[in-house]
Design a protein around this motif. Sequence first.
Motif, mmCIF file in Angstrom:
data_model
loop_
_atom_site.group_PDB
_atom_site.id
_atom_site.type_symbol
_atom_site.label_atom_id
_atom_site.label_comp_id
_atom_site.label_asym_id
_atom_site.label_seq_id
_atom_site.Cartn_x
_atom_site.Cartn_y
_atom_site.Cartn_z
ATOM 1 N N PHE A 103 -27.020 15.540 -0.534
ATOM 2 C CA PHE A 103 -26.062 14.436 -0.507
ATOM 3 C C PHE A 103 -24.703 14.989 -0.061
ATOM 4 O O PHE A 103 -23.852 15.289 -0.898
ATOM 5 C CB PHE A 103 -25.948 13.779 -1.889
ATOM 6 N N PRO A 104 -24.502 15.177 1.250
ATOM 7 C CA PRO A 104 -23.300 15.837 1.760
ATOM 8 C C PRO A 104 -22.068 14.938 1.759
ATOM 9 O O PRO A 104 -21.597 14.484 2.793
ATOM 10 C CB PRO A 104 -23.717 16.245 3.175
ATOM 11 N N CYS A 105 -21.558 14.690 0.575
ATOM 12 C CA CYS A 105 -20.356 13.884 0.410
ATOM 13 C C CYS A 105 -19.749 14.233 -0.946
ATOM 14 O O CYS A 105 -20.294 15.054 -1.677
ATOM 15 C CB CYS A 105 -20.682 12.387 0.495
ATOM 16 N N ALA A 106 -18.620 13.631 -1.277
ATOM 17 C CA ALA A 106 -18.041 13.845 -2.606
ATOM 18 C C ALA A 106 -18.977 13.244 -3.654
ATOM 19 O O ALA A 106 -19.327 12.067 -3.571
ATOM 20 C CB ALA A 106 -16.663 13.203 -2.686
ATOM 21 N N ILE A 107 -19.411 14.055 -4.623
ATOM 22 C CA ILE A 107 -20.384 13.589 -5.608
ATOM 23 C C ILE A 107 -20.024 14.111 -6.996
ATOM 24 O O ILE A 107 -19.323 15.118 -7.152
ATOM 25 C CB ILE A 107 -21.821 14.046 -5.266
ATOM 26 N N THR A 108 -20.541 13.410 -7.992
ATOM 27 C CA THR A 108 -20.501 13.872 -9.374
ATOM 28 C C THR A 108 -21.935 14.144 -9.790
ATOM 29 O O THR A 108 -22.770 13.232 -9.818
ATOM 30 C CB THR A 108 -19.871 12.825 -10.308
ATOM 31 N N ILE A 109 -22.228 15.391 -10.095
ATOM 32 C CA ILE A 109 -23.590 15.807 -10.457
ATOM 33 C C ILE A 109 -23.725 15.776 -11.974
ATOM 34 O O ILE A 109 -22.888 16.331 -12.693
ATOM 35 C CB ILE A 109 -23.883 17.228 -9.944
ATOM 36 N N VAL A 110 -24.789 15.148 -12.451
ATOM 37 C CA VAL A 110 -25.112 15.151 -13.878
ATOM 38 C C VAL A 110 -26.465 15.832 -14.024
ATOM 39 O O VAL A 110 -27.486 15.301 -13.577
ATOM 40 C CB VAL A 110 -25.169 13.731 -14.459
ATOM 41 N N ASP A 111 -26.466 17.014 -14.604
ATOM 42 C CA ASP A 111 -27.702 17.766 -14.797
ATOM 43 C C ASP A 111 -28.056 17.743 -16.282
ATOM 44 O O ASP A 111 -27.285 18.209 -17.116
ATOM 45 C CB ASP A 111 -27.541 19.207 -14.310
ATOM 46 N N ILE A 112 -29.232 17.190 -16.605
ATOM 47 C CA ILE A 112 -29.685 17.112 -17.991
ATOM 48 C C ILE A 112 -30.878 18.041 -18.148
ATOM 49 O O ILE A 112 -31.978 17.760 -17.654
ATOM 50 C CB ILE A 112 -30.073 15.678 -18.387
ATOM 51 N N GLY A 113 -30.658 19.156 -18.823
ATOM 52 C CA GLY A 113 -31.708 20.135 -19.021
ATOM 53 C C GLY A 113 -32.283 20.103 -20.420
ATOM 54 O O GLY A 113 -31.976 19.222 -21.225
ATOM 55 N N CYS A 114 -33.097 21.089 -20.705
ATOM 56 C CA CYS A 114 -33.714 21.151 -22.030
ATOM 57 C C CYS A 114 -32.709 21.522 -23.102
ATOM 58 O O CYS A 114 -32.733 20.978 -24.211
ATOM 59 C CB CYS A 114 -34.860 22.169 -22.007
ATOM 60 N N GLN A 115 -31.790 22.436 -22.774
ATOM 61 C CA GLN A 115 -30.877 22.959 -23.781
ATOM 62 C C GLN A 115 -29.426 22.581 -23.554
ATOM 63 O O GLN A 115 -28.624 22.707 -24.474
ATOM 64 C CB GLN A 115 -30.991 24.501 -23.824
ATOM 65 N N ASP A 116 -29.049 22.185 -22.361
ATOM 66 C CA ASP A 116 -27.641 21.856 -22.107
ATOM 67 C C ASP A 116 -27.498 20.804 -21.020
ATOM 68 O O ASP A 116 -28.451 20.474 -20.322
ATOM 69 C CB ASP A 116 -26.830 23.115 -21.745
ATOM 70 N N ASN A 117 -26.283 20.275 -20.923
ATOM 71 C CA ASN A 117 -25.933 19.306 -19.892
ATOM 72 C C ASN A 117 -24.756 19.833 -19.091
ATOM 73 O O ASN A 117 -23.896 20.538 -19.631
ATOM 74 C CB ASN A 117 -25.525 17.960 -20.512
ATOM 75 N N LYS A 118 -24.717 19.449 -17.811
ATOM 76 C CA LYS A 118 -23.606 19.836 -16.952
ATOM 77 C C LYS A 118 -23.141 18.625 -16.150
ATOM 78 O O LYS A 118 -23.970 17.857 -15.659
ATOM 79 C CB LYS A 118 -24.041 20.948 -15.985
ATOM 80 N N ILE A 119 -21.838 18.480 -16.034
ATOM 81 C CA ILE A 119 -21.252 17.507 -15.125
ATOM 82 C C ILE A 119 -20.396 18.287 -14.137
ATOM 83 O O ILE A 119 -19.470 19.003 -14.540
ATOM 84 C CB ILE A 119 -20.404 16.465 -15.870
ATOM 85 N N ILE A 120 -20.718 18.197 -12.862
ATOM 86 C CA ILE A 120 -20.066 18.988 -11.819
ATOM 87 C C ILE A 120 -19.528 18.039 -10.754
ATOM 88 O O ILE A 120 -20.271 17.207 -10.225
ATOM 89 C CB ILE A 120 -21.057 19.971 -11.159
ATOM 90 N N ARG A 121 -18.246 18.186 -10.440
ATOM 91 C CA ARG A 121 -17.639 17.350 -9.398
ATOM 92 C C ARG A 121 -17.426 18.187 -8.130
ATOM 93 O O ARG A 121 -16.859 19.276 -8.193
ATOM 94 C CB ARG A 121 -16.302 16.787 -9.871
ATOM 95 N N LEU A 122 -17.872 17.632 -7.009
ATOM 96 C CA LEU A 122 -17.677 18.274 -5.713
ATOM 97 C C LEU A 122 -16.846 17.365 -4.823
ATOM 98 O O LEU A 122 -16.977 16.137 -4.873
ATOM 99 C CB LEU A 122 -19.023 18.532 -5.026
ATOM 100 N N ASP A 123 -15.999 17.977 -3.997
ATOM 101 C CA ASP A 123 -15.245 17.166 -3.046
ATOM 102 C C ASP A 123 -16.080 16.924 -1.795
ATOM 103 O O ASP A 123 -17.251 17.337 -1.716
ATOM 104 C CB ASP A 123 -13.892 17.808 -2.724
ATOM 105 N N GLU A 124 -15.496 16.275 -0.801
ATOM 106 C CA GLU A 124 -16.249 15.899 0.391
ATOM 107 C C GLU A 124 -16.721 17.101 1.203
ATOM 108 O O GLU A 124 -17.611 16.970 2.051
ATOM 109 C CB GLU A 124 -15.413 14.970 1.291
ATOM 110 N N ASP A 125 -16.146 18.271 0.949
ATOM 111 C CA ASP A 125 -16.575 19.489 1.642
ATOM 112 C C ASP A 125 -17.538 20.324 0.806
ATOM 113 O O ASP A 125 -17.895 21.445 1.197
ATOM 114 C CB ASP A 125 -15.359 20.340 2.016
#
Length: 270
Positions: A103-125
């Motif tokens: 998804f080559p654009c500005a995105i907010t990634i929500v990763d839900i794993g077995c032991q932890d969660n991550k929210i990662i924000r990327l810009d358009e680059d």
Amino acid sequence: MTANPPDRSAEPLYCGVDVGASSTKLVLLDGDREVRGRSIRKSGVDYVATARGCLADALDDAGAEEGRVRRTVSTGYGRRNVDFADDARTELSCHGVGCYHQFPCAITIVDIGCQDNKIIRLDEDGRRVDFKMNRKCAAGTGAFLEEIALRLDIELEELERLASSTNEAVRLNSFCTVFASTEILSHLRRGEPLAGLVRGAFASVVSRVAEMDQLHGEVVLTGGVVAHNPTTAEIFAEKLGGEVKVPPHPQFTGALGAALTALQQEEKHA
């Protein structure tokens, strides 16, 4: 005359290994960034052996010999336990690379794993501009759903079937894994339907993750919980009031990012 297809039997491959607390994922890419093989195994207690087993499985999937693997990057909880890796990178880095590739654009990634969660924000680059992680509590993770399945005495795989069979979720007031499990048993004694309780557990996971940070813009969901329980993506979309994106193989995003990083490193030094 039809030209013969190019012989790709000797082309180099690039390997990414994501050693998580619950499962280990591995992806093999070719030089065109196409996936040639992938594998997944439970991580167990011997991360070195599991990573090696995943490599053998993925090479078999690709119909390739190990000698074709030009470079390997590892990531995840056990990234330092991959004895054939040339480099190790953080989960934040590899999940970002893997998601931005799809998804080559500005995105907010929500990763839900077995032991932890991550929210990662990327810009358009594709540059990481912010992140949040939750490692202190099992609520909102796969471990929470595993505990729910255990308390209900049902197979983990049954959760998705039950949750997807109803639109009515029984509200759970507690985010704590122990208290929520007890609360579910109380609901059962009062005659609440099992499917509604499971959907309520899914909704609890979504609410817990959404509390970590504001989720706006293009939201991409990854991780084992989403891979095995696609109803969580549906509940996320309902909560956010808009579409959420899920890559074709959400559990392999970190491994894909690691493989892409291996290829990028090779190209940089070519």
